[in-house]
Design a protein around this motif. Structure first.
Motif, PDB file in Angstrom:
ATOM      1  N   PRO A  41       0.768  -1.130   0.189  1.00  0.00           N
ATOM      2  CA  PRO A  41      -0.008   0.092  -0.033  1.00  0.00           C
ATOM      3  C   PRO A  41       1.165   1.074   0.004  1.00  0.00           C
ATOM      4  N   GLY A  42       0.482   2.191  -0.849  1.00  0.00           N
ATOM      5  CA  GLY A  42       1.384   3.510  -0.957  1.00  0.00           C
ATOM      6  C   GLY A  42       2.780   3.432  -1.735  1.00  0.00           C
ATOM      7  N   LYS A  43       2.994   2.313  -2.171  1.00  0.00           N
ATOM      8  CA  LYS A  43       4.182   1.917  -2.718  1.00  0.00           C
ATOM      9  C   LYS A  43       4.135   1.773  -4.146  1.00  0.00           C
ATOM     10  N   GLU A  44       5.308   1.810  -4.868  1.00  0.00           N
ATOM     11  CA  GLU A  44       5.328   1.424  -6.306  1.00  0.00           C
ATOM     12  C   GLU A  44       5.296  -0.082  -6.575  1.00  0.00           C
ATOM     13  N   ARG A  45       4.764  -0.573  -7.555  1.00  0.00           N
ATOM     14  CA  ARG A  45       4.992  -1.962  -8.123  1.00  0.00           C
ATOM     15  C   ARG A  45       6.670  -2.494  -8.110  1.00  0.00           C
ATOM     16  N   GLU A  46       6.747  -3.436  -7.316  1.00  0.00           N
ATOM     17  CA  GLU A  46       8.202  -3.805  -7.480  1.00  0.00           C
ATOM     18  C   GLU A  46       8.554  -4.986  -7.968  1.00  0.00           C
ATOM     19  N   GLY A  47       9.509  -5.229  -8.710  1.00  0.00           N
ATOM     20  CA  GLY A  47       9.917  -6.407  -9.580  1.00  0.00           C
ATOM     21  C   GLY A  47      10.647  -7.419  -8.414  1.00  0.00           C
ATOM     22  N   VAL A  48      10.092  -8.654  -8.475  1.00  0.00           N
ATOM     23  CA  VAL A  48      10.894  -9.519  -7.305  1.00  0.00           C
ATOM     24  C   VAL A  48      11.611 -10.528  -8.094  1.00  0.00           C
ATOM     25  N   ALA A  49      11.102 -11.327  -9.194  1.00  0.00           N
ATOM     26  CA  ALA A  49      11.784 -12.293  -9.766  1.00  0.00           C
ATOM     27  C   ALA A  49      11.241 -12.682 -11.128  1.00  0.00           C
ATOM     28  N   THR A  50      12.338 -13.066 -11.888  1.00  0.00           N
ATOM     29  CA  THR A  50      11.692 -13.507 -13.275  1.00  0.00           C
ATOM     30  C   THR A  50      12.546 -14.876 -13.630  1.00  0.00           C
ATOM     31  N   ILE A  51      11.819 -15.510 -14.518  1.00  0.00           N
ATOM     32  CA  ILE A  51      12.497 -16.774 -15.026  1.00  0.00           C
ATOM     33  C   ILE A  51      11.876 -17.056 -16.500  1.00  0.00           C
ATOM     34  N   THR A  52      12.984 -17.289 -17.399  1.00  0.00           N
ATOM     35  CA  THR A  52      12.892 -17.406 -18.758  1.00  0.00           C
ATOM     36  C   THR A  52      12.267 -18.879 -19.247  1.00  0.00           C
ATOM     37  N   ALA A  53      12.061 -19.226 -20.535  1.00  0.00           N
ATOM     38  CA  ALA A  53      11.248 -20.166 -20.786  1.00  0.00           C
ATOM     39  C   ALA A  53      12.541 -21.473 -20.833  1.00  0.00           C
ATOM     40  N   ASP A  54      13.707 -21.068 -21.039  1.00  0.00           N
ATOM     41  CA  ASP A  54      14.958 -21.780 -20.636  1.00  0.00           C
ATOM     42  C   ASP A  54      15.130 -21.983 -19.221  1.00  0.00           C
ATOM     43  N   GLY A  55      14.511 -21.513 -18.209  1.00  0.00           N
ATOM     44  CA  GLY A  55      14.803 -21.444 -16.723  1.00  0.00           C
ATOM     45  C   GLY A  55      15.926 -20.726 -16.294  1.00  0.00           C
ATOM     46  N   ASN A  56      16.313 -19.873 -16.930  1.00  0.00           N
ATOM     47  CA  ASN A  56      17.138 -18.836 -16.384  1.00  0.00           C
ATOM     48  C   ASN A  56      16.661 -17.867 -15.531  1.00  0.00           C
ATOM     49  N   THR A  57      16.890 -17.522 -14.109  1.00  0.00           N
ATOM     50  CA  THR A  57      16.184 -16.827 -13.096  1.00  0.00           C
ATOM     51  C   THR A  57      17.145 -15.449 -12.744  1.00  0.00           C
ATOM     52  N   THR A  58      16.264 -14.439 -12.374  1.00  0.00           N
ATOM     53  CA  THR A  58      17.078 -13.282 -11.754  1.00  0.00           C
ATOM     54  C   THR A  58      16.114 -12.932 -10.605  1.00  0.00           C
ATOM     55  N   TYR A  59      16.827 -12.279  -9.569  1.00  0.00           N
ATOM     56  CA  TYR A  59      15.935 -11.815  -8.222  1.00  0.00           C
ATOM     57  C   TYR A  59      16.518 -10.340  -7.769  1.00  0.00           C
ATOM     58  N   THR A  60      15.585  -9.799  -7.488  1.00  0.00           N
ATOM     59  CA  THR A  60      15.954  -8.377  -6.903  1.00  0.00           C
ATOM     60  C   THR A  60      16.465  -8.780  -5.607  1.00  0.00           C
ATOM     61  N   ASP A  61      17.622  -7.624  -5.022  1.00  0.00           N
ATOM     62  CA  ASP A  61      18.433  -8.186  -4.002  1.00  0.00           C
ATOM     63  C   ASP A  61      17.629  -8.126  -2.688  1.00  0.00           C
ATOM     64  N   SER A  62      16.609  -7.567  -2.486  1.00  0.00           N
ATOM     65  CA  SER A  62      15.908  -7.602  -1.031  1.00  0.00           C
ATOM     66  C   SER A  62      15.362  -9.080  -0.911  1.00  0.00           C
ATOM     67  N   ILE A  63      15.152  -9.891  -1.674  1.00  0.00           N
ATOM     68  CA  ILE A  63      14.957 -11.258  -1.338  1.00  0.00           C
ATOM     69  C   ILE A  63      15.645 -12.447  -1.917  1.00  0.00           C
ATOM     70  N   LYS A  64      17.018 -12.063  -2.491  1.00  0.00           N
ATOM     71  CA  LYS A  64      18.052 -13.214  -2.724  1.00  0.00           C
ATOM     72  C   LYS A  64      18.261 -13.941  -1.516  1.00  0.00           C
TER      73      LYS A  64
END
Length: 127
Positions: A41-64
């Protein structure tokens, strides 16, 4: 177009775990970048993690180290396993999809990149 539906949210105490699910339907034969976002609430939408079709992943620092994104292509589903939850993880969590590769900055996707969104599932973590 792909339709997305999240589930698995709930209320937990600090230190506990939850696993969110995102079920995709529609044009699921395309190769998508799948992502999880969250918005408190009251904050911008934050990206947390991604995954590609090949299974490659990324994570934002706060949840690594605490969150893990995975997928099951046979179920057209993407998951977000969340461990050691903190009160600051409280937010509405959204699943998003965009055809092609993932575009991230310092491990975090930008919401403007994604054109397919679910309705969200609420996660509340109490201290």
């Amino acid at each position: 177009q792909v339709q997305l539906m999240e589930s698995g949210g709930g209320s937990v105490e600090s230190g506990e775990s939850l696993t969110l699910s995102c079920a995709a339907s529609g044009e699921t034969n395309s190769r998508y970048c799948m992502a999880w976002f969250r918005q408190a609430p009251g904050k911008e939408r934050e990206g947390v993690a991604t995954i590609t079709a090949d299974g490659n992943t990324t994570y934002t620092d706060s949840i690594k180290g605490r969150f893990n994104i995975s997928q099951d292509a046979s179920q057209n589903s993407v998951y977000l396993e969340m461990n050691s939850l903190l009160p600051e993880d409280t937010a509405m969590y959204y699943c998003a999809a965009e055809p092609g590769v993932c575009s991230v900055v310092r491990g975090s996707p930008h919401p403007a990149y994604f054109s397919n969104w679910g309705q969200g599932t609420q996660v509340t973590v109490s201290s």
